[in-house]
Design an enzyme around this catalytic site. Structure first.
Site, PDB file in Angstrom:
ATOM      1  N   GLY A 132      -8.928  31.477  70.484  1.00  0.00           N
ATOM      2  CA  GLY A 132      -9.777  32.567  70.951  1.00  0.00           C
ATOM      3  C   GLY A 132     -10.096  32.535  72.425  1.00  0.00           C
ATOM      4  CB  CYS A 190     -11.768  19.215  75.184  1.00  0.00           C
ATOM      5  SG  CYS A 190     -11.762  19.690  73.435  1.00  0.00           S
ATOM      6  CB  CYS A 216     -16.659  21.216  74.129  1.00  0.00           C
ATOM      7  SG  CYS A 216     -16.152  19.628  74.822  1.00  0.00           S
TER       8      CYS A 216
END
Length: 298
Positions: free
Chosen positions: A57, A33, A128
């Site tokens: 982040g 990803c 995710c």
């Protein structure tokens, strides 16, 4: 701007995820990803929109003093360089990791001072696109189950499995055979899969069959473009949050043979092995196969 990458995600990440599970492997879609969506499709969109940089982040750092090197975060307990090992220096040129020099508690304090609603939000876990929902139920929606026999290393039938894709090497919980009054009385562990015969291989106790001495990868990704040399020693992880392990890496035809200084437990095909020299992440590769400390023969 608002942009939707669901099509790219489905084609580049989710289809790979299903293909790997169907083949009986345990993939890590988070690495893919990052390489295909966040730092490729999204980065390309950001640069086309004339952005100066892409900031995320992730708990990681970048050293841009001489080229671009990916460095572990200050908060080693939150370090996420493992999931960034599929990137290239070119992808990282326009990237910023603002929290990489901070401890997690400092990030929370900054969020609280800015009165952000997420300041006290618990840490996210899980894959995710799945999150913390029941993984088995999720997988059953996309791949038909193929139940079969669960056998020990001597070929004795121990029970039934729901489908090889639902189990991973080293798994102990959820096998449904913990109450058997046979054998040594130790816990049962998954030690292998026989895809041709649709067999899940288990054993009681953590014996040699659960450990391996080396692994072979698929084609490796080197963040700097090339490995340090064709043979070198470094540290490696075979799963996220695992302590660093001493290894020797031999590169051949783009793939790697990785020899362990000490035998490793439950190294799993499909997962990524990620290489480090001190705090520098060199890159990594999906694990193709392992070399067991003791071969499994049924």
């Amino acid at each position: 701007y608002t942009v939707n990458f669901s099509k790219e995600y489905r084609e580049r990440v989710f289809s790979y995820f299903l293909k790997e599970y169907k083949a009986g492997r345990t993939p890590n879609p988070d690495v893919l990803c990052n390489a295909e969506i966040k730092f490729k499709a999204f980065l390309e969109f950001a640069m086309a929109a004339e952005a100066d940089a892409l900031a995320t982040g992730h708990y990681a750092r970048l050293d841009k003093s001489n080229g671009v090197r990916l460095v572990r975060s200050v908060d080693t307990g939150k370090d996420q360089t493992y999931f960034l090992a599929g990137l290239s220096a070119k992808q990282l040129e326009k990237v910023l990791f603002p929290v990489g020099d901070l401890q997690k508690f400092e990030v929370r304090a900054l969020a609280a001072s800015a009165r952000l609603s997420t300041a006290g939000k618990k840490d996210s876990t899980g894959i995710c696109f799945i999150g913390e929902r029941n993984f088995k139920e999720f997988l059953m929606r996309f791949l038909p189950a193929q139940p079969g026999e669960m056998v020990d290393e001597r070929g004795n039938i121990i029970g039934k499995h729901d489908g090889l894709m639902y189990y991973t090497i080293g798994q102990r919980r959820g096998l449904g055979i913990g109450g058997k009054n046979t054998g040594s009385g130790e816990s049962w562990f998954v030690i292998g899969k026989d895809l041709k015969r649709n067999l899940l291989i288990v054993q009681q106790g953590e014996h040699d069959e659960l450990y391996s001495t080396a692994l072979v990868t698929e084609k490796a990704n080197w963040i700097g473009g090339t490995p340090p040399s064709n043979s070198f020693s470094c540290k490696a992880k075979f799963r996220y949050r695992q302590p660093d392990q001493n290894v020797t890496v031999h590169v051949h035809d783009g793939r790697c043979t990785v020899e362990f200084a000490v035998p490793q437990r439950a190294v799993t095909p499909g997962q990524w092995t990620v290489f480090y020299q001190d705090d520098i992440c060199l890159g990594g590769a999906p694990i193709e196969e392992t070399k067991s400390l003791k071969a499994i023969r049924i």
